[in-house]
Design a protein around this motif. Structure first.
Motif, PDB file in Angstrom:
ATOM      1  N   GLN A 181       0.847  -1.203   0.000  1.00 37.71           N
ATOM      2  CA  GLN A 181       0.000   0.000   0.000  1.00 37.71           C
ATOM      3  C   GLN A 181       0.877   1.246   0.000  1.00 37.71           C
ATOM      4  OE1 GLN A 181      -3.068   0.375   2.926  1.00 37.71           O
ATOM      5  NE2 GLN A 181      -4.292  -1.268   2.051  1.00 37.71           N
ATOM      6  N   TRP A 182       1.958   1.194   0.791  1.00 35.93           N
ATOM      7  CA  TRP A 182       2.877   2.332   0.888  1.00 35.93           C
ATOM      8  C   TRP A 182       3.545   2.576  -0.458  1.00 35.93           C
ATOM      9  CZ3 TRP A 182       8.445   1.957   0.831  1.00 35.93           C
ATOM     10  CH2 TRP A 182       9.098   3.173   1.111  1.00 35.93           C
ATOM     11  N   LYS A 183       3.968   1.465  -1.108  1.00 39.31           N
ATOM     12  CA  LYS A 183       4.627   1.601  -2.399  1.00 39.31           C
ATOM     13  C   LYS A 183       3.690   2.167  -3.450  1.00 39.31           C
ATOM     14  CE  LYS A 183       7.618  -0.376  -4.724  1.00 39.31           C
ATOM     15  NZ  LYS A 183       8.533  -1.156  -5.505  1.00 39.31           N
ATOM     16  N   SER A 184       2.442   1.674  -3.477  1.00 42.91           N
ATOM     17  CA  SER A 184       1.542   2.144  -4.535  1.00 42.91           C
ATOM     18  C   SER A 184       1.114   3.584  -4.268  1.00 42.91           C
ATOM     19  CB  SER A 184       0.336   1.212  -4.679  1.00 42.91           C
ATOM     20  OG  SER A 184      -0.433   1.253  -3.517  1.00 42.91           O
ATOM     21  N   SER A 185       1.046   3.985  -2.980  1.00 44.03           N
ATOM     22  CA  SER A 185       0.678   5.382  -2.717  1.00 44.03           C
ATOM     23  C   SER A 185       1.827   6.312  -3.103  1.00 44.03           C
ATOM     24  CB  SER A 185       0.316   5.565  -1.240  1.00 44.03           C
ATOM     25  OG  SER A 185       1.481   5.535  -0.457  1.00 44.03           O
ATOM     26  N   ARG A 186       3.071   5.841  -2.966  1.00 47.08           N
ATOM     27  CA  ARG A 186       4.214   6.647  -3.400  1.00 47.08           C
ATOM     28  C   ARG A 186       4.297   6.718  -4.919  1.00 47.08           C
ATOM     29  NH1 ARG A 186       9.748   6.922  -1.052  1.00 47.08           N
ATOM     30  NH2 ARG A 186      10.216   5.562  -2.800  1.00 47.08           N
ATOM     31  N   GLY A 187       3.915   5.589  -5.568  1.00 48.69           N
ATOM     32  CA  GLY A 187       3.979   5.541  -7.026  1.00 48.69           C
ATOM     33  C   GLY A 187       3.065   6.562  -7.682  1.00 48.69           C
ATOM     34  N   LYS A 188       1.933   6.849  -7.014  1.00 45.42           N
ATOM     35  CA  LYS A 188       0.951   7.741  -7.619  1.00 45.42           C
ATOM     36  C   LYS A 188       1.420   9.185  -7.621  1.00 45.42           C
ATOM     37  CE  LYS A 188      -3.152   5.100  -6.667  1.00 45.42           C
ATOM     38  NZ  LYS A 188      -3.621   4.699  -5.357  1.00 45.42           N
ATOM     39  N   LYS A 189       2.249   9.572  -6.626  1.00 39.71           N
ATOM     40  CA  LYS A 189       2.652  10.974  -6.488  1.00 39.71           C
ATOM     41  C   LYS A 189       3.540  11.421  -7.651  1.00 39.71           C
ATOM     42  CE  LYS A 189       2.147  11.305  -1.569  1.00 39.71           C
ATOM     43  NZ  LYS A 189       2.818  10.965  -0.334  1.00 39.71           N
ATOM     44  N   VAL A 208      -0.811   3.808   5.754  1.00 39.45           N
ATOM     45  CA  VAL A 208      -0.444   2.598   5.009  1.00 39.45           C
ATOM     46  C   VAL A 208      -1.022   1.333   5.642  1.00 39.45           C
ATOM     47  CG1 VAL A 208       1.669   3.507   3.998  1.00 39.45           C
ATOM     48  CG2 VAL A 208       1.763   2.380   6.222  1.00 39.45           C
TER      49      VAL A 208
END
Lengths: 208, 197, 184
Positions: A200-208, B165
């Motif tokens: 979840q953390w990775k995909s939220s960073r990917g969107k930025k 997260v």
């Protein structure tokens, strides 16, 4: 060809069945105590998924809509039975370790899900690639979880015995005082929770 | 093993969700509020109970006499799929109110590992008809217990500040992990010490 | 009506083809599975018998043991190998053990069990059964952990239920070997 490649690679990361779509959790957690079990399970799923996808895709114009779910289930179940019998005969140690989770591949949501969402609309080739890709994605996730659980939980990595090598790699320092709880049911859910949080953390960073 | 022993085993010691990970998909998917959790739990218990009996009968009276044990997986999943469909139709006809409550969960049960799981475990453990039925009901009750506990925790979690997260599924898994830790207190020594073996 | 018949026939055909396919695979794998099972059992028995060879199956009527075979030294019966039933912390366990006909334990190995890893599970270790071997004829097999020499106290601590279960099963086995005696 690039379109075909996309069917193959999407299952690895972008639509990873375990961490992104969250399907097929039961075997993921049930057999991930040892890396060898995870690989055995992963290969079984790749086999079943690829062949059931191909069979369903080939029959997609023949099977009437009303009976499609039972037909899919029968097709999947027969491939699972074949895997069961072959493992029992030739790799009995893996068969014993997978136990009840092996026949449970039938109700693994990934397989029925791919049949319903992909194979009944696409060509045999694309369906086969989709099956292989999703299967490899599943195997990778399963192996990752089992690596974490086995390395920290027992301090070993169990692979398959080849020749003089007995298949068990011991990790110095960890094998004397491992975090035993990770090999138990509780540890499986804990590892899964943290890994999902990581994705979840990775995909939220990917969107930025 | 005595019937009480079987009940305790599958409700607590071998809890389908928290120990065996069977039925984890609906456990995470349907546990967001307690009302749907109860509905799902009852529907699953209903089906595991009936499926245990029918699968036992199919295995003992059809597969074994014809030496077709290797078709077990196919036969069981077909029986379960048909059974779920039948239960759905019967409930729809008999009690529209119950159908309203359980209807949406029933189709999901075919692919619930818990149902096929208990059917196979019954055969592997060599249970007789009544023992299979008891184990089926117990497995369903264990599922219900875990999913109701989980839904209550998740309702509380909604109002708790959780890091972004971890929100949603990750924190649900971590809560489940702590519940599984608590369930480790139920050990098979319980059966031995209570002389229920 | 025609529609129902058509779907019915299609579903039937799919089932028939699937079952047929499984049948073909089964006919190939079934003999291999059978062979594996027999070999596994023979290997386990051969390991238990050690330097002796495994003889014929002996009929027994007791809840303590599942199967019994004689063990032979140059064709003469010198003892027995049993698959013994035991109760541990995690429920039922089985032990494969061999005895001389006077009840002395030659070797033992814990096989199926669901003991706690790190505690009772240590009874699977090859060294664990050393505290019992050689006993059972003149010197009795231990019945509580207090009977043990100090060197084994560590192996037993934290897992006394497992120890009692193993010890009881081995004592039963010893008695069984004595009752069967030398003549078969």
């Amino acid at each position: 060809m690039s379109a075909h490649m996309k069917e193959l690679t999407k299952g690895l990361f972008k639509e990873n069945p375990t961490f992104i779509i969250m399907l097929g959790m039961c075997p993921t957690l049930g057999v991930s105590t040892q890396v060898s079990n995870a690989l055995g399970m992963g290969l079984s799923v790749i086999f079943v998924l690829t062949f059931s996808n191909m069979a369903i895709s080939a029959l997609r114009k023949i099977i009437p809509d009303t009976i499609r779910i039972p037909s899919y289930i029968v097709i999947i179940a027969s491939f699972v039975t074949i895997v069961e019998m072959v493992l029992h005969a030739y790799v009995p140690s893996v068969y014993a370790a997978l136990g009840v989770y092996l026949p449970l591949i039938v109700v693994n949501c990934i397989i029925l899900g791919r049949a319903e969402a992909f194979a009944n609309k696409n060509t045999v080739l694309d369906s086969a690639l989709d099956g292989i890709g999703m299967g490899i994605g599943f195997t990778m996730s399963l192996t990752l979880i089992s690596l974490i659980r086995e390395v920290f939980g027992s301090g070993t990595i169990t692979l398959f015995a080849v020749g003089g090598f007995d298949g068990v790699i011991e990790i110095p320092g960890l094998s004397e005082s491992p975090i035993g709880v990770l090999t138990l049911a509780s540890g499986a859910l804990l590892v899964m929770g943290y890994l999902k949080a990581f994705f979840q953390w990775k995909s939220s960073r990917g969107k930025k | 093993m005595s019937y009480i022993g079987i009940l305790i085993t599958y409700i607590f010691i071998q809890n389908f969700i928290l120990v065996q990970f069977m039925g984890l998909c609906p456990f995470i998917g349907v546990s967001k509020n307690s009302e749907s959790a109860i509905g799902m739990g009852i529907a699953v218990t209903f089906v595991t109970g009936i499926a245990s009996v029918v699968c036992y009968a199919v295995h003992t009276f059809l597969l074994v006499p014809f030496a077709l044990e290797y078709l077990r997986t196919i036969a069981f999943i077909l029986v379960i799929a048909a059974l779920v469909q039948l239960v759905e139709m019967v409930i729809k006809k008999m009690s529209p109110a119950l159908y309203q409550a359980l209807g949406i969960y029933l189709p999901l049960i075919t692919t619930n590992c818990a149902v096929l799981g208990i059917a196979i475990i019954n055969i592997d453990e060599g249970y007789n008809l009544l023992e299979s039925f008891t184990a089926g009901i117990a497995a369903g009750l264990g599922f219900t217990l875990a999913i109701i506990l989980m839904s209550n925790i998740r309702e509380k979690l909604e109002m708790t500040p959780v890091r972004k997260v971890f929100r949603g599924v990750p924190i649900a898994f971590i809560s489940a992990s702590l519940m599984a830790l608590a369930f480790m207190g139920f050990d098979s020594s319980l059966i031995t010490n209570l002389h229920l073996g | 009506m025609k529609e129902i018949l058509r779907t019915g026939i299609i579903l039937f055909l799919i089932c028939a083809v699937s079952a047929g396919l499984c049948g073909v695979v089964n006919s190939v794998t079934a003999p291999v599975i059978e062979e594996n099972l027999i070999r596994e059992r023979e290997e386990a028995l051969a390991v238990a018998a050690g330097e002796y060879s495994v003889g014929d199956e002996v009929a027994i009527d007791t809840p303590d043991a599942n199967v019994a075979y004689t063990i032979l030294d140059k064709g003469n019966v010198v003892g027995y190998v049993f698959e013994l039933n035991a109760t541990g912390y995690g429920g039922a366990m089985t032990i494969i053990a061999s005895y001389y006909s006077d009840g002395e334990l030659i070797s033992a190995q814990l096989t199926t069990n669901s003991e706690t890893p790190g505690l009772g599970k240590r009874a699977e270790d090859p060294g664990y059964m050393q505290m019992f071997t050689g006993l059972g004829s003149d010197a009795p097999l231990p019945s509580s952990s207090a009977d043990l020499p100090a060197e084994y106290a560590d192996a037993v601590s934290g897992a006394t239920v497992t120890f009692s279960g193993v010890a009881e099963a081995l004592r039963n086995g010893s008695a069984l070997a004595k009752s069967l005696g030398g003549a078969v």
